[in-house]
Design a protein around this motif. Sequence first.
Motif, mmCIF file in Angstrom:
data_model
loop_
_atom_site.group_PDB
_atom_site.id
_atom_site.type_symbol
_atom_site.label_atom_id
_atom_site.label_comp_id
_atom_site.label_asym_id
_atom_site.label_seq_id
_atom_site.Cartn_x
_atom_site.Cartn_y
_atom_site.Cartn_z
ATOM 1 N N PRO A 9 0.808 -1.234 0.000
ATOM 2 C CA PRO A 9 0.000 0.000 0.000
ATOM 3 C C PRO A 9 0.838 1.279 0.000
ATOM 4 C CG PRO A 9 -0.890 -1.563 1.581
ATOM 5 C CD PRO A 9 0.399 -2.158 1.075
ATOM 6 N N PHE A 349 -1.423 9.021 9.877
ATOM 7 C CA PHE A 349 -1.699 7.626 9.516
ATOM 8 C C PHE A 349 -0.580 7.043 8.648
ATOM 9 C CE2 PHE A 349 -4.052 4.709 6.510
ATOM 10 C CZ PHE A 349 -4.267 3.681 7.412
ATOM 11 N N ARG A 351 2.464 7.948 8.537
ATOM 12 C CA ARG A 351 3.635 7.726 9.378
ATOM 13 C C ARG A 351 3.465 6.467 10.239
ATOM 14 N NH1 ARG A 351 4.671 12.116 13.659
ATOM 15 N NH2 ARG A 351 6.488 12.941 12.542
ATOM 16 N N SER A 352 2.289 6.292 10.803
ATOM 17 C CA SER A 352 2.078 5.133 11.678
ATOM 18 C C SER A 352 2.188 3.829 10.895
ATOM 19 C CB SER A 352 0.708 5.212 12.349
ATOM 20 O OG SER A 352 0.660 6.339 13.182
ATOM 21 N N MET B 1 -0.528 12.117 20.018
ATOM 22 C CA MET B 1 -1.024 11.864 18.679
ATOM 23 C C MET B 1 0.132 11.622 17.705
ATOM 24 S SD MET B 1 -4.262 14.093 17.742
ATOM 25 C CE MET B 1 -3.501 15.339 16.714
ATOM 26 N N GLU B 2 1.315 12.075 18.083
ATOM 27 C CA GLU B 2 2.412 11.973 17.119
ATOM 28 C C GLU B 2 3.036 10.576 17.091
ATOM 29 O OE1 GLU B 2 4.011 14.561 14.954
ATOM 30 O OE2 GLU B 2 1.895 15.000 15.142
ATOM 31 N N ASP B 3 3.295 10.010 18.258
ATOM 32 C CA ASP B 3 3.981 8.722 18.266
ATOM 33 C C ASP B 3 3.000 7.597 18.559
ATOM 34 O OD1 ASP B 3 6.959 10.120 18.989
ATOM 35 O OD2 ASP B 3 6.846 8.327 17.740
ATOM 36 N N SER B 4 3.032 6.594 17.743
ATOM 37 C CA SER B 4 1.882 5.704 17.751
ATOM 38 C C SER B 4 2.243 4.264 17.446
ATOM 39 C CB SER B 4 0.899 6.200 16.711
ATOM 40 O OG SER B 4 1.580 6.346 15.490
ATOM 41 N N HIS B 5 3.411 3.840 17.890
ATOM 42 C CA HIS B 5 3.739 2.445 17.665
ATOM 43 C C HIS B 5 2.744 1.521 18.355
ATOM 44 C CE1 HIS B 5 7.456 1.858 15.458
ATOM 45 N NE2 HIS B 5 7.776 3.062 15.864
ATOM 46 N N GLN B 7 -0.623 1.911 19.108
ATOM 47 C CA GLN B 7 -2.016 1.759 18.710
ATOM 48 C C GLN B 7 -2.118 1.227 17.285
ATOM 49 O OE1 GLN B 7 -4.172 5.436 18.970
ATOM 50 N NE2 GLN B 7 -6.138 4.340 19.016
ATOM 51 N N PRO B 9 -2.943 1.749 13.712
ATOM 52 C CA PRO B 9 -2.975 3.007 12.936
ATOM 53 C C PRO B 9 -4.368 3.377 12.436
ATOM 54 C CG PRO B 9 -1.118 1.679 12.229
ATOM 55 C CD PRO B 9 -1.907 0.830 13.190
ATOM 56 N N ILE B 10 -5.180 2.390 12.101
ATOM 57 C CA ILE B 10 -6.514 2.719 11.586
ATOM 58 C C ILE B 10 -7.388 3.292 12.698
ATOM 59 C CG2 ILE B 10 -8.633 1.765 10.588
ATOM 60 C CD1 ILE B 10 -6.944 -0.123 8.947
ATOM 61 N N GLU B 12 -6.320 4.778 15.306
ATOM 62 C CA GLU B 12 -5.731 6.091 15.588
ATOM 63 C C GLU B 12 -6.203 7.126 14.567
ATOM 64 O OE1 GLU B 12 -1.126 7.585 15.983
ATOM 65 O OE2 GLU B 12 -1.766 6.654 14.117
ATOM 66 N N LEU B 13 -6.256 6.745 13.297
ATOM 67 C CA LEU B 13 -6.699 7.662 12.241
ATOM 68 C C LEU B 13 -8.098 8.182 12.523
ATOM 69 C CD1 LEU B 13 -6.677 8.952 9.376
ATOM 70 C CD2 LEU B 13 -7.420 6.729 8.482
ATOM 71 N N ASN B 16 -8.162 10.334 15.742
ATOM 72 C CA ASN B 16 -7.570 11.658 15.488
ATOM 73 C C ASN B 16 -8.525 12.530 14.687
ATOM 74 O OD1 ASN B 16 -5.195 11.131 16.781
ATOM 75 N ND2 ASN B 16 -3.965 10.830 14.928
ATOM 76 N N VAL B 220 -12.201 9.147 5.728
ATOM 77 C CA VAL B 220 -11.305 8.319 6.567
ATOM 78 C C VAL B 220 -12.040 7.142 7.195
ATOM 79 C CG1 VAL B 220 -9.725 10.218 7.136
ATOM 80 C CG2 VAL B 220 -11.643 9.705 8.669
ATOM 81 N N VAL B 350 -5.908 4.269 2.482
ATOM 82 C CA VAL B 350 -6.666 3.805 3.649
ATOM 83 C C VAL B 350 -7.364 2.486 3.315
ATOM 84 C CG1 VAL B 350 -8.627 4.300 5.171
ATOM 85 C CG2 VAL B 350 -6.985 6.112 4.621
ATOM 86 N N VAL B 353 -4.727 -0.382 3.112
ATOM 87 C CA VAL B 353 -4.251 -0.814 4.433
ATOM 88 C C VAL B 353 -5.359 -1.574 5.141
ATOM 89 C CG1 VAL B 353 -3.449 -0.036 6.697
ATOM 90 C CG2 VAL B 353 -2.579 1.065 4.623
ATOM 91 N N LYS B 357 -5.566 -5.651 6.516
ATOM 92 C CA LYS B 357 -5.838 -6.071 7.900
ATOM 93 C C LYS B 357 -6.977 -7.067 7.984
ATOM 94 C CE LYS B 357 -3.302 -2.701 9.878
ATOM 95 N NZ LYS B 357 -2.516 -2.506 11.067
#
Lengths: 358, 358
Positions: A9, A349, A351-352, B1-5, B7, B9-10, B12-13, B16, B220, B350, B353, B357
């Motif tokens: 992706p 997103f 970035r994540s 919200m910036e660092d998100s290892h 969570q 990502p979807i 989080e998107l 956010n 989104v 989106v 990805v 999943k």
Amino acid sequence: MEDSHVQDPIAELITNYNELNSSFIEELDEEPSALEFMRFVARNTPFVVRGAAADWQATQTWTVDYLKDFLGDELVNVAVTPFGNADAPTLYTPPSSDTSTLVFAKPHEEPQPFSSFLTYLTTQELQPPSPNNPHGQQEEEEEVRYAQTQNDNLRHEYAALLAHVPRTIPWARLALARDPDAVNLWIGNARSVTALHRDNYENVYVQVAGRKHFVLLPPVCQPCVAERGLRPAHYRRRRRASSAGDGDGGGGGGGLELVLDEGGGEGEEGQEEVPFAVWDPDRPAENATRYSALVQPMRVTLNPGDMLYLPCMWYHKVSQSCSPEGVCIAVNYWYDMDFTGPLYPLSTFVRSVSNEKK
Amino acid sequence: MEDSHVQDPIAELITNYNELNSSFIEELDEEPSALEFMRFVARNTPFVVRGAAADWQATQTWTVDYLKDFLGDELVNVAVTPFGNADAPTLYTPPSSDTSTLVFAKPHEEPQPFSSFLTYLTTQELQPPSPNNPHGQQEEEEEVRYAQTQNDNLRHEYAALLAHVPRTIPWARLALARDPDAVNLWIGNARSVTALHRDNYENVYVQVAGRKHFVLLPPVCQPCVAERGLRPAHYRRRRRASSAGDGDGGGGGGGLELVLDEGGGEGEEGQEEVPFAVWDPDRPAENATRYSALVQPMRVTLNPGDMLYLPCMWYHKVSQSCSPEGVCIAVNYWYDMDFTGPLYPLSTFVRSVSNEKK
Ligand SMILES: O=C(O)CCC(=O)C(=O)O
Ligand SMILES: O=C(O)CCC(=O)C(=O)O
């Protein structure tokens, strides 16, 4: 383009973006109306207007002598580095080690009398070092100086010059319905390079003297720029007493040494890492991610009087060439970006997802 | 919200997005200027202007009798379904099977004299079935009719009515620098529901008579809508001879049966699947993905004269209530969306990805 189970992706994202968007910057014949500008904001797409600021008082009058007369010996904040690498990923070798790591190198910041700062810039540029004269005309060891405090300096430190530029860009103000958050003055020479990074601002960048060379990447290219968490470090002037002893800390030439920031009470290792792009579009083979090769950088050189719209969240690397007088001067207007809508969360997103794939 | 290892990502998107954007629609006091509109386009954010079309000739004059006088027995294309489910995911039971699957049910399309179509709509609405009169005043078995050919019908089939609405929305035309790609007329009653879907158009939707109830989700939210590949099927009028025999094909009431589209020469199974949302924001527990619960749908009801800006790529589900006369009438303007910029490729990203999943 619609069904994509097969492809990665992220690769698909960058390829799709490239297919739908030109990597050549749009050149407008004249400044846009607010509505025309808003169309570019909506598309998050840069443009350049050649000569739009050609008759600004700044562009017309800011010669080196004029500026020296105008500001004299007023102290200004100058970023001092050995290689023109303020706020750049830089190799650091700890005193007791042989292996070096990339750190985020902040400049040594120093108040200097404006006119001697300008003399330093132009002398370095116009009378480069020769074998007989290893440091050119400069008396001290070579170092690189850049007035680049992106803190609204033209409305504060350099307020005396503010009347020579518009207080805002009329079409940007109308379109974005706000005044600039910062108006910044940039004065340097060809030794300084601003490393690839991005800002959460809509940026109108105006060249006054000399030329700037921009390399631009759209926000979707985050997976290509090899963002890493870098330990913060800063340059400082080497104290004479210690200069023989404990290594040069990776600081290289000039009387500067690079030292790691100290943790705020949490010990030396306690400083939070700075996430920063370490890929350089001009050395694409180094520090590349598996996506870097997909990037189609947009390149644009600004001449005096040219105006660039650099949309929020675009990566930019900026290098410079001097005017015949030996300086490079620009002014830019930062307008707060709009965090509503899909672009900001979608950029997070990207970035994540790209962090997940690491 | 910036660092998100940590969570997903979807998740989080969507979180956010919800944090940065209201789930209540903005209501403007008056129609926007082109520039104001462009700000909404840039933010990909809907708004409504109450009463903006209150004095359009259409809003003022389109009573049932007036329309019947005006168009008489002219044939118009009507979508006929048993449950008001044109272009909707629908359970289908093959003739020789007990298990049903979701298919994409297209309506039976039929030319009908305009005035008897309107009579059917209003009679069904105003004289509903009762125990003594199981099909209301209708003579035939109950079915649902909707004039909903989204093929620029107001400039073609219904061209006689075109002069009663503006040919374009002035601020949309100025902002987007284009004329509408389609102007569509929608005439139905409360039996019809348009299933959740999205279009690649900037949509200005104007209510003329009756009310429309929109449920809106931003682009989104693709991972929340449970997009599936559905086999295409269509309704057809049951032939009397076969009506006793081979099951009802899932067609249910009315003289309609649902049949799978036949493959174009590749055999019955050859038709390409239609990717379509099967999650319904009004039955959130059914067909949910693991992200559906994160959605904060935006809901807005349009009254006669109200105007909605529905940005490109927003999911919308639309149901309707009738005017006292027993109809629901709307007109909408579709302007081609701009595929340049980051939104379109990011929306594809989106989806890719989220497909990964699954
Ligand atoms: O001019 C430069 O050196 C850098 C400019 C920049 O980074 C900006 O305008 O955001
Ligand atoms: O009014 C309706 O039933 C559906 C409207 C719609 O889907 C649209 O305007 O795109």
